[in-house]
Design an enzyme around this catalytic site. Structure first.
Site, mmCIF file in Angstrom:
data_model
loop_
_atom_site.group_PDB
_atom_site.id
_atom_site.type_symbol
_atom_site.label_atom_id
_atom_site.label_comp_id
_atom_site.label_asym_id
_atom_site.label_seq_id
_atom_site.Cartn_x
_atom_site.Cartn_y
_atom_site.Cartn_z
ATOM 1 N N TYR A 1 -4.284 10.734 5.260
ATOM 2 C CA TYR A 1 -4.444 12.006 4.570
ATOM 3 C C TYR A 1 -3.416 13.022 5.064
ATOM 4 O O TYR A 1 -2.703 13.645 4.273
ATOM 5 C CB TYR A 1 -5.852 12.547 4.766
ATOM 6 C CG TYR A 1 -6.058 13.901 4.124
ATOM 7 C CD1 TYR A 1 -6.038 14.056 2.746
ATOM 8 C CD2 TYR A 1 -6.280 15.042 4.907
ATOM 9 C CE1 TYR A 1 -6.228 15.295 2.152
ATOM 10 C CE2 TYR A 1 -6.467 16.277 4.328
ATOM 11 C CZ TYR A 1 -6.435 16.407 2.953
ATOM 12 O OH TYR A 1 -6.616 17.646 2.374
ATOM 13 N N LYS B 1 -0.059 14.768 3.055
ATOM 14 C CA LYS B 1 0.219 16.195 2.909
ATOM 15 C C LYS B 1 1.600 16.548 3.463
ATOM 16 O O LYS B 1 2.318 17.397 2.910
ATOM 17 C CB LYS B 1 -0.862 17.016 3.596
ATOM 18 C CG LYS B 1 -2.226 16.877 2.936
ATOM 19 C CD LYS B 1 -2.175 17.257 1.454
ATOM 20 C CE LYS B 1 -3.528 17.201 0.785
ATOM 21 N NZ LYS B 1 -3.496 17.602 -0.638
#
Length: 289
Positions: free
Chosen positions: A144, A148
């Site tokens: 994750y 980003k």
């Protein structure tokens, strides 16, 4: 009035963004994986798979937005396979930002404090200094956080290729009025991953609006965090207890947030308006999409 396309607009925080933009009179195209009938005349809902480039280019091209708010993502690596999280988030971000750039639309999108690499680390390291700001190195080790970090690279690419402004918002742990789940944990142990920081969802909607209105060029990343920690203790005391020492240099006092929101104030004119002390027990109507 502007034409604004919002991805993930039926999600937890996306609904608050759509509601705020609609309330201000903008024409909003809400894009999500599911359909819901809109209660507003100036909000239209469309279903799309954002990893499908054709879907994205078709929607953006037909709507011809002035701005795109990309808020859709798989939000963490815990409930889905890591590869799925990474692939979904990176491919969808590429598709949406590339389509926005081709449409000459400014972009505001949801990066994350997780890009720093602290929240989902196997063993959380201490930051290099306090408060953490946008100059702090990004060292994610989870899918994750890496998605980003990659998204911010795509944001810079979009600026170079299409010369449109892109703001990467890095929210802390988003909380909802009357449902502040961060307070149900046992600080300080459970708050180490994001150093006891948080943000009210209404302040998220407000910083998105501020980023859309700001007169900026190029790419800017900004943290969206409340002014104080949610542990109701001195922040340096929490660090000393959990890490054995306080990172230096340190420019914190009292319960100051370990992550700085100063850049958002300087660049966007945004400051958080909500604190856990009041918002945790507030009775606020759900947003209307």
């Amino acid at each position: 009035m502007s034409r604004i396309l919002v991805t993930g607009g039926l999600g937890g925080s996306g609904r608050w963004i759509v509601d705020r933009l609609a309330e201000e009179g903008h024409e909003v195209l809400c894009v999500d994986q599911r359909y819901a009938e809109s209660e507003r005349e100036n909000v239209d809902v469309r279903v799309a798979d954002l990893t499908d480039r054709g879907d994205v280019f078709d929607l953006v091209g037909a709507f011809d937005p002035d701005a795109v708010v990309h808020w859709a993502a798989i939000p963490d690596p815990l409930d889905h396979p890591g590869g799925e999280v990474f692939e979904n988030n990176v491919v969808s971000t590429y598709n949406v930002l590339e389509a926005a750039g081709r449409a000459d639309a400014r972009v505001v999108w949801a990066s994350s404090e997780s890009a720093l690499g602290f929240p989902f680390a196997a063993e959380t390291p201490a930051p290099d200094y306090l408060p953490v700001d946008e100059d702090h190195p990004l060292r994610p080790e989870d899918p994750y956080g890496v998605s980003k970090e990659a998204g911010e690279a795509l944001a810079r690419t979009t600026v170079r290729r299409h010369d449109v402004p892109v703001v990467s918002i890095r929210p802390s742990w988003i909380q909802y009025p009357g449902e502040y789940v961060c307070l149900g944990n046992e600080p300080p142990e459970e708050g180490v991953g994001n150093f006891w920081s948080y943000i009210d969802v209404r302040d998220i909607a407000a910083i998105v609006v501020a980023a859309l209105d700001a007169d900026i060029e190029g790419h800017e990343a900004v943290f969206a965090v409340a002014d104080e920690n949610y542990a109701d203790r001195e922040t340096t005391e929490l660090f000393a207890e959990q890490f054995g020492s306080v990172p230096e240099p340190c420019d914190l006092s009292g319960d100051d947030s370990s992550i700085s929101n100063a850049k958002a104030a300087d660049l966007l004119g945004w400051e958080p308006a909500h604190s856990w002390r009041d918002a945790a027990d507030e009775d606020v109507d759900e947003p209307t999409v």
